[in-house]
Design an enzyme around this catalytic site. Structure first.
Site, PDB file in Angstrom:
ATOM      1  N   CYS A  81      28.635  23.224 -14.030  1.00  8.34           N
ATOM      2  CA  CYS A  81      29.822  23.267 -14.897  1.00  8.34           C
ATOM      3  C   CYS A  81      30.910  24.171 -14.304  1.00  8.34           C
ATOM      4  O   CYS A  81      30.772  25.397 -14.306  1.00  8.34           O
ATOM      5  CB  CYS A  81      29.398  23.756 -16.282  1.00  8.34           C
TER       6      CYS A  81
ATOM      7  N   CYS B  56      32.471  26.690 -16.721  1.00  5.44           N
ATOM      8  CA  CYS B  56      31.515  27.779 -16.987  1.00  5.44           C
ATOM      9  C   CYS B  56      31.631  28.853 -15.913  1.00  5.44           C
ATOM     10  O   CYS B  56      31.644  30.055 -16.214  1.00  5.44           O
ATOM     11  CB  CYS B  56      30.083  27.248 -17.013  1.00  5.44           C
TER      12      CYS B  56
END
Length: 133
Positions: free
Chosen positions: A59, A62
């Site tokens: 991600c 993230c």
């Protein structure tokens, strides 16, 4: 780290399982559901705010929030920051209804009090400041 370990991590230096320098604060990482549940039980007895950063290695947003969380851990010493990889602890992610990443769940006395979804630094900071007292 193995699937049954949990540790304090310092991904700024790519070391796993070490305490981060004091200027950054502490971030705990859990890779075991049982260790996570034990830790959560202990925090139910305190009024300390816990912020769980649900993340995944794949991600991008993230990873963008990783330095933000390190910064917040240094600023908000009275707040406990937790990092949980949704691919390692799918059951915990399901329990908190994590459907998009990054997701941040704020917990007090063992109960979720709020949530921020997305790489929203300012929104997360406002929620932390609202619930930390």
């Amino acid at each position: 780290m193995g699937a049954n370990q949990s540790a304090v991590y310092d991904d700024s230096n790519d070391f796993s399982g070490v305490v981060m320098p004091r200027r950054f604060g502490r971030i705990l990482s859990f890779s075991s559901s049982s260790k996570w549940k034990s830790h959560l039980q202990v925090t139910r007895k305190t009024n300390k705010l816990m912020v769980i950063h649900f993340t995944a290695a794949w991600c991008g947003p993230c990873r963008t929030m990783d330095p933000v969380i390190r910064e917040f851990a240094g600023i908000y010493a009275g707040v406990e920051f937790i990092k949980i990889d949704v691919d390692e602890l799918e059951d915990v992610a399901r329990e908190y209804a994590v459907q998009a990443l990054p997701a941040f769940v704020l917990i007090k006395k063992g109960k979720a009090v709020d949530k921020v979804v997305g790489a929203e630094k300012i929104a997360l900071q406002k929620k932390i400041e609202t619930y930390m007292n």
